[in-house]
Motif scaffolding. Sequence first.
Motif, PDB file in Angstrom:
ATOM      1  N   ALA A  29      41.877  54.262 -39.144  1.00  0.00           N
ATOM      2  CA  ALA A  29      41.163  55.450 -38.666  1.00  0.00           C
ATOM      3  C   ALA A  29      41.039  55.413 -37.145  1.00  0.00           C
ATOM      4  O   ALA A  29      41.237  56.433 -36.467  1.00  0.00           O
ATOM      5  CB  ALA A  29      39.790  55.531 -39.318  1.00  0.00           C
ATOM      6  N   ALA A  30      40.708  54.238 -36.607  1.00  0.00           N
ATOM      7  CA  ALA A  30      40.597  54.098 -35.153  1.00  0.00           C
ATOM      8  C   ALA A  30      41.962  54.272 -34.485  1.00  0.00           C
ATOM      9  O   ALA A  30      42.052  54.791 -33.367  1.00  0.00           O
ATOM     10  CB  ALA A  30      40.008  52.736 -34.805  1.00  0.00           C
ATOM     11  N   PHE A  31      43.013  53.853 -35.173  1.00  0.00           N
ATOM     12  CA  PHE A  31      44.365  54.028 -34.638  1.00  0.00           C
ATOM     13  C   PHE A  31      44.658  55.503 -34.414  1.00  0.00           C
ATOM     14  O   PHE A  31      45.218  55.884 -33.375  1.00  0.00           O
ATOM     15  CB  PHE A  31      45.398  53.430 -35.596  1.00  0.00           C
ATOM     16  N   GLY A  32      44.295  56.343 -35.381  1.00  0.00           N
ATOM     17  CA  GLY A  32      44.523  57.780 -35.234  1.00  0.00           C
ATOM     18  C   GLY A  32      43.801  58.348 -34.024  1.00  0.00           C
ATOM     19  O   GLY A  32      44.350  59.171 -33.278  1.00  0.00           O
ATOM     20  N   GLY A  61      32.328  52.302 -39.568  1.00  0.00           N
ATOM     21  CA  GLY A  61      33.651  51.796 -39.202  1.00  0.00           C
ATOM     22  C   GLY A  61      33.678  51.321 -37.761  1.00  0.00           C
ATOM     23  O   GLY A  61      32.789  50.621 -37.299  1.00  0.00           O
ATOM     24  N   LEU A  62      34.714  51.745 -37.015  1.00  0.00           N
ATOM     25  CA  LEU A  62      34.852  51.360 -35.611  1.00  0.00           C
ATOM     26  C   LEU A  62      34.406  52.495 -34.688  1.00  0.00           C
ATOM     27  O   LEU A  62      35.019  52.763 -33.655  1.00  0.00           O
ATOM     28  CB  LEU A  62      36.305  50.960 -35.319  1.00  0.00           C
ATOM     29  N   ASP A  63      33.337  53.151 -35.060  1.00  0.00           N
ATOM     30  CA  ASP A  63      32.769  54.241 -34.257  1.00  0.00           C
ATOM     31  C   ASP A  63      32.421  53.736 -32.852  1.00  0.00           C
ATOM     32  O   ASP A  63      31.934  52.619 -32.681  1.00  0.00           O
ATOM     33  CB  ASP A  63      31.504  54.770 -34.940  1.00  0.00           C
ATOM     34  N   THR A  64      32.657  54.578 -31.835  1.00  0.00           N
ATOM     35  CA  THR A  64      32.403  54.159 -30.444  1.00  0.00           C
ATOM     36  C   THR A  64      31.383  55.046 -29.743  1.00  0.00           C
ATOM     37  O   THR A  64      31.250  54.976 -28.516  1.00  0.00           O
ATOM     38  CB  THR A  64      33.713  54.179 -29.627  1.00  0.00           C
ATOM     39  N   PHE A  65      30.661  55.883 -30.477  1.00  0.00           N
ATOM     40  CA  PHE A  65      29.737  56.835 -29.853  1.00  0.00           C
ATOM     41  C   PHE A  65      28.790  56.146 -28.873  1.00  0.00           C
ATOM     42  O   PHE A  65      28.590  56.599 -27.743  1.00  0.00           O
ATOM     43  CB  PHE A  65      28.928  57.578 -30.918  1.00  0.00           C
ATOM     44  N   HIS A 121      29.628  48.318 -44.724  1.00  0.00           N
ATOM     45  CA  HIS A 121      29.836  47.105 -45.516  1.00  0.00           C
ATOM     46  C   HIS A 121      29.768  45.880 -44.596  1.00  0.00           C
ATOM     47  O   HIS A 121      30.272  45.915 -43.464  1.00  0.00           O
ATOM     48  CB  HIS A 121      31.197  47.176 -46.208  1.00  0.00           C
ATOM     49  N   PRO A 122      29.158  44.798 -45.050  1.00  0.00           N
ATOM     50  CA  PRO A 122      29.012  43.608 -44.199  1.00  0.00           C
ATOM     51  C   PRO A 122      30.323  43.121 -43.582  1.00  0.00           C
ATOM     52  O   PRO A 122      30.358  42.758 -42.403  1.00  0.00           O
ATOM     53  CB  PRO A 122      28.436  42.559 -45.165  1.00  0.00           C
ATOM     54  N   SER A 123      31.400  43.108 -44.360  1.00  0.00           N
ATOM     55  CA  SER A 123      32.663  42.602 -43.822  1.00  0.00           C
ATOM     56  C   SER A 123      33.217  43.520 -42.740  1.00  0.00           C
ATOM     57  O   SER A 123      33.803  43.053 -41.752  1.00  0.00           O
ATOM     58  CB  SER A 123      33.696  42.430 -44.947  1.00  0.00           C
ATOM     59  N   THR A 124      33.022  44.828 -42.909  1.00  0.00           N
ATOM     60  CA  THR A 124      33.476  45.768 -41.895  1.00  0.00           C
ATOM     61  C   THR A 124      32.684  45.589 -40.605  1.00  0.00           C
ATOM     62  O   THR A 124      33.244  45.623 -39.504  1.00  0.00           O
ATOM     63  CB  THR A 124      33.344  47.214 -42.396  1.00  0.00           C
ATOM     64  N   PHE A 161      33.799  42.498 -38.803  1.00  0.00           N
ATOM     65  CA  PHE A 161      35.089  42.776 -38.181  1.00  0.00           C
ATOM     66  C   PHE A 161      34.885  43.567 -36.886  1.00  0.00           C
ATOM     67  O   PHE A 161      35.497  43.274 -35.852  1.00  0.00           O
ATOM     68  CB  PHE A 161      35.970  43.558 -39.159  1.00  0.00           C
ATOM     69  N   LYS A 162      34.004  44.580 -36.938  1.00  0.00           N
ATOM     70  CA  LYS A 162      33.749  45.390 -35.744  1.00  0.00           C
ATOM     71  C   LYS A 162      33.146  44.544 -34.625  1.00  0.00           C
ATOM     72  O   LYS A 162      33.556  44.657 -33.465  1.00  0.00           O
ATOM     73  CB  LYS A 162      32.821  46.552 -36.074  1.00  0.00           C
ATOM     74  N   LYS A 163      32.188  43.711 -34.957  1.00  0.00           N
ATOM     75  CA  LYS A 163      31.559  42.869 -33.931  1.00  0.00           C
ATOM     76  C   LYS A 163      32.593  41.970 -33.267  1.00  0.00           C
ATOM     77  O   LYS A 163      32.548  41.727 -32.051  1.00  0.00           O
ATOM     78  CB  LYS A 163      30.440  42.037 -34.553  1.00  0.00           C
ATOM     79  N   LYS A 164      33.531  41.484 -34.054  1.00  0.00           N
ATOM     80  CA  LYS A 164      34.592  40.645 -33.514  1.00  0.00           C
ATOM     81  C   LYS A 164      35.469  41.447 -32.548  1.00  0.00           C
ATOM     82  O   LYS A 164      35.827  40.976 -31.460  1.00  0.00           O
ATOM     83  CB  LYS A 164      35.457  40.070 -34.646  1.00  0.00           C
ATOM     84  N   LYS A 165      35.790  42.697 -32.936  1.00  0.00           N
ATOM     85  CA  LYS A 165      36.617  43.552 -32.083  1.00  0.00           C
ATOM     86  C   LYS A 165      35.878  43.901 -30.792  1.00  0.00           C
ATOM     87  O   LYS A 165      36.480  43.937 -29.711  1.00  0.00           O
ATOM     88  CB  LYS A 165      37.010  44.837 -32.809  1.00  0.00           C
TER      89      LYS A 165
END
Length: 304
Positions: A13-16, A113-117, A135-138, A141-145
């Motif tokens: 989704a973030a790729f788009g 998700g990878l929202d950047t607002f 979701h915890p895993s998502t 993952f975001k915190k890592k990114k």
Amino acid sequence: MKLNESSLTSLIAAFGRAYHSQFDTPKIFNDYLAKDLFSQKEFNDIKANMVQGIQFFNKEIAQKFKDDTDEILKWITQVQLSPTPLARAAYCEKVLLNEVRLGLKQYVILGAGLDTFCFRHPEMKNNLEIFEIDHPSTQEFKKKKLDQARFKIPSNLHFIPMDFTKKFSYQSLIEEELDNHRTFFSLLGVSYYLTKEEIANLVDKLFTKIPSGSSIVFDYADEKLFKEKGMSNRVQNMVQMASASGEPMKSCFTYDEIEGLLENAGLLIYEHLSPVTINNRFFHNRNDYLSAFETIHYIHAVKK
């Protein structure tokens, strides 16, 4: 890429959004930070996977542009991946920013998700509390990114790990300092994957304990979801891809059904955008492949 499913979904989704920000003109929704959440390898891997999948999306396009991978990627992204995420984000943020001008202090993003607002609006650090639920895993993952991109998490951004599709917990929000003030919710790209009963229960729980004037923006699929093929079979492709990924689409609604669901939770529809309206508002007079999906609607509903 060895990623869990939820991370992969959010990454695509973030790729788009990243692709649109870098390569499309004019902009529907400019998430200029999305590209920073990718390593070059991740971005190239997704590009390669998309191009390799063109036979699934459209054999004629695969043949027509067989020697032009950039055009194949543009076609897949603009026809299949980007239209709904871009337009619904643009609509949601326009509503949100208007609510902020009217004094809104709390924003809850369901399925963030990878929202950047938060990072695109640092000026709101002192006047808008933002709660991201996913979701915890998502979220991990975001915190890592974010860490890899050297984004500093501001004090007004709160991560709340929760599989709200199974059980929504208001207590978790309260523990993260959600106050009993007017609140704005977004629920984008989620409703399709829940049953009608699950959606009704979620909306009811969201609005039980918050004051009048609180509202939500969400997207939903209409009653033609499982019948309509769409331009270049993209609606059918979307349904088939969801099923193949293990996250099948479960619900679609008539307008009357959505209206009834919201009314039962004490909400009134303030604005409804049909596919035709979405196309006219966000995709008018474009010279590329981008256009509104044939079965997707947007709703802004307000608690009485």
